[in-house]
Design a protein around this motif. Structure first.
Motif: not given
Length: 115
Positions: A8-14
């Motif tokens: 989820y954190a990686q998705l938000i930073n995308a």
């Protein structure tokens, strides 16, 4: 193996459209600024996020220490460390009245019922 939170954190930073929309939604849910703004607007946001002044006990119950401050100023004036121009003026007027012989004598009114 990555956990779901890490994904989820990686998705938000995308930088995808979906990620931007999710970031805005997350910010709205947690009471943060949804869309990044300039520092001037952030100052307004900060001001509105604080407690109102009428509910702040330090502001509402503020009472200056008049008696202590007055006593301190009088003592400093006696020592010559503080200049109170209004009191100096009153003292000078009293001195000039004494020189002219116009000193007021204050008398208490006695009970007029006494005969």
């Amino acid at each position: 193996m990555a956990t779901n939170y890490a994904k989820y954190a990686q998705l938000i930073n995308a930088s995808t459209n979906y990620a931007r929309r999710m970031k805005r939604l997350s910010n709205r849910i947690f009471g943060e600024v949804a869309i990044p703004t300039n520092p001037k607007s952030m100052k307004v946001v900060k001001m509105f996020s604080e407690r109102p002044l009428h509910s702040n006990a330090a502001v509402v119950e503020y009472y200056p220490r008049h008696v202590e401050t007055h006593a301190l100023v009088l003592r400093l004036r006696e020592l010559g460390l503080f200049r109170d121009e209004h009191q100096d003026f009153k003292d000078e007027m009293r001195r000039l009245r004494e020189l002219r012989g116009k000193v007021k004598v204050w008398r208490r009114k006695l009970d007029e019922k006494k005969e």
